[in-house]
Design an enzyme around this catalytic site. Structure first.
Site, PDB file in Angstrom:
ATOM      1  N   ASP A  30       0.852  -1.187   0.000  1.00 20.50           N
ATOM      2  CA  ASP A  30       0.000   0.000   0.000  1.00 20.50           C
ATOM      3  C   ASP A  30       0.889   1.239   0.000  1.00 20.50           C
ATOM      4  OD1 ASP A  30      -2.010   2.084   0.818  1.00 20.50           O
ATOM      5  OD2 ASP A  30      -3.270   0.297   1.050  1.00 20.50           O
ATOM      6  N   ALA A 250     -36.786  -8.321   5.829  1.00 14.60           N
ATOM      7  CA  ALA A 250     -37.269  -6.950   5.685  1.00 14.60           C
ATOM      8  C   ALA A 250     -36.603  -6.036   6.693  1.00 14.60           C
ATOM      9  CB  ALA A 250     -38.788  -6.916   5.858  1.00 14.60           C
ATOM     10  N   GLY A 251     -36.435  -4.779   6.328  1.00 14.29           N
ATOM     11  CA  GLY A 251     -35.811  -3.830   7.227  1.00 14.29           C
ATOM     12  C   GLY A 251     -35.843  -2.431   6.660  1.00 14.29           C
ATOM     13  N   GLY A 255     -27.074  -0.959   2.699  1.00 18.97           N
ATOM     14  CA  GLY A 255     -26.085   0.111   2.652  1.00 18.97           C
ATOM     15  C   GLY A 255     -24.724  -0.496   2.391  1.00 18.97           C
ATOM     16  N   CYS A 258     -20.676  -1.763  -1.163  1.00 21.86           N
ATOM     17  CA  CYS A 258     -20.834  -2.542  -2.393  1.00 21.86           C
ATOM     18  C   CYS A 258     -22.173  -2.330  -3.085  1.00 21.86           C
ATOM     19  CB  CYS A 258     -20.638  -4.030  -2.096  1.00 21.86           C
ATOM     20  SG  CYS A 258     -18.948  -4.462  -1.646  1.00 21.86           S
ATOM     21  N   ARG A 325     -20.364   3.341   5.521  1.00 20.87           N
ATOM     22  CA  ARG A 325     -20.593   3.894   4.190  1.00 20.87           C
ATOM     23  C   ARG A 325     -21.997   3.553   3.700  1.00 20.87           C
ATOM     24  NH1 ARG A 325     -15.259   1.542   1.358  1.00 20.87           N
ATOM     25  NH2 ARG A 325     -15.732  -0.097   2.887  1.00 20.87           N
TER      26      ARG A 325
END
Length: 449
Positions: A30, A250-251, A255, A258, A325
């Site tokens: 990195d 269900a909810g 998010g 991806c 995210r």
């Protein structure tokens, strides 16, 4: 094999560690030298159960190293995995700047034949572009293959070591066999295809799973209106082998890094070839609206939200990760503050990341325990289904609250748990969970969006 993973984000770090675990010699590379220093110091930059222990074990056994030194990392590797980010551009397309830079870096450091394997999620045709960039900058032989990842945050180690399938997109039979040999210790379910099909399999898979989530959420909204229980509906559907039970919970919507990115990217990929992906556009629209059902229920129960104190349980987009995210909590907390509510929020591990992204410092009270978030609250909203929340005593929670409103955005609690406390309880698509007399008095127009 000698492997180099370029990028120590979620995919590169987990993949590199797991391939070291099965006996390969792995270098994780990195350019962020501060991150490399943290990793070499024993600090894990992401929350993933079990990852820290595997890093420590494989570093101690000499199979895993972290470095920012490019030249030796490229030259020592038989296979080089590209695992850098492809963040969305404003129009939804994937930003390929990091991919293109890495391709140039690899080409300039090659000293012989290499297999360049792309794990990053990239639009169809990107690996052809990588091949073009590398071929312009080196005379050394190489092959470019696509090996998309299918990791779930929170269970990424198990997903890597016990995958449902491995997809290898390659034009070279020899390169395809080399990648198959690398992955055979993990599974025999290895599919080899052309490069462009492999690129498309990743997007198509995520788009289909996102579609299942939005579909069951639409069914939940109808269930609230007609008095059916979406959990029973989903269970009955899931017994059909053509449908299956996964991703039918269900909810308040999906998010993470991806699904939102990949669905929007696939819509753009389709648009670039003059095709309107109407179904996927609807999936995205449904998902965005689903999270605001929490706000609808709060307004119904409390009226004006200005000055009301709202407790928030869960900030991560899903349990067992610190990733926020595209978390529904970002929109919900933002909407609460915009309407003048006082917010006190708790998450077991994701608070720091949420605060960094949310940015409105001083406007939210960040709590250390779920009980602190419930203290003197007019309403409590559960947004992430952490196991910690499932184990709490609802009577104890209710005793701390100013009013007795609990909005369960993830259908965590059973009717038996709810009935232990005197709560006005609202879940998703389950109008009969809790006290039946409570729901008999609710206006039918309340349910749904």
């Amino acid at each position: 094999m000698k492997l180099t993973f370029i990028g120590t984000g979620y995919v590169g770090l987990v993949s590199g560690v797991c391939f070291a675990e099965i006996g390969n010699e792995v270098t994780c590379l990195d350019k962020d030298l501060a991150k490399i220093a943290r990793l070499n110091g024993g600090e894990v930059p992401i929350y993933e159960p079990g990852l820290g222990e595997l890093i420590e074990k494989n570093r101690a056994q000499g199979r895993l190293r972290f470095t920012g030194e490019l030249s030796s990392s490229i030259r020592s590797a038989e296979v080089i995995f590209i695992c850098v980010g492809t963040p969305p551009l404003p129009n939804g397309e994937a930003n390929l700047a990091f991919i293109e830079q890495v391709a140039q870096d690899i080409a300039l450091e090659m000293d012989g034949y290499k297999i360049i394997a792309t794990k990053s999620t990239v639009p169809v045709g990107t690996n052809d572009k990588i091949r073009e960039i590398v071929s312009q900058l080196t005379r050394h032989p190489f092959d470019v293959v696509s090996v998309p990842e299918f990791l779930r945050e929170g269970s990424a180690i198990a997903d890597t070591l016990h995958p449902d399938r491995i997809i290898i997109g390659a034009d070279s039979p020899a390169a395809a066999e080399k990648l198959a040999e690398l992955h055979r210790p993990l599974t025999e379910r290895i599919m080899t295809t052309d490069v462009r099909s492999a690129e498309m399999i990743k997007y198509a898979s995520n788009a289909f799973l996102a579609t299942k989530i939005s579909f069951i959420n639409e069914i939940a909204n109808i269930c609230e209106k007609v008095g059916a229980d979406v959990t029973d509906v989903a269970k009955g559907m899931g017994h059909d082998r053509r449908i299956g039970p996964s991703f039918l919970q269900a909810g308040i919507g999906y998010g993470g890094s991806c699904f939102p990115k990949d669905t929007n990217a696939l819509i753009q990929i389709a648009g670039n070839v003059d095709y309107e992906f109407k179904l996927l556009k609807s999936v995205v629209e449904v998902n965005q609206g689903q999270r605001f059902n929490v706000m609808t229920k709060l307004r119904h129960t409390l009226g004006e939200l200005g000055g009301k104190r709202i407790g928030i349980w869960g900030l991560a987009f899903k349990p067992d990760t610190d990733d926020v995210r595209e978390s529904p909590a970002l929109d919900i907390v933002g909407a609460l503050l915009a309407e003048g509510a006082e917010v006190q929020a708790y998450d077991p591990v994701a608070t720091a990341n949420f605060r960094a992204i949310f940015g409105q410092e001083g406007e939210v009270r960040w709590c250390e325990t779920p009980f602190e978030a419930a203290q003197d609250a007019d309403a409590l909203c559960l947004l992430t289904d952490w196991s910690e929340f499932k184990a709490l005593s609802l009577p104890d929670v209710q005793a701390l609250m100013k009013q007795n409103i609990l909005i369960d955005g993830r259908n965590v609690y059973t009717s038996e748990q709810v009935n232990e406390a005197d709560l006005r309880y609202y879940s998703v698509g389950r109008p009969h969970v809790g006290s039946l007399s409570q729901f008999a008095s609710e206006p039918a127009a309340f349910y749904g969006r």
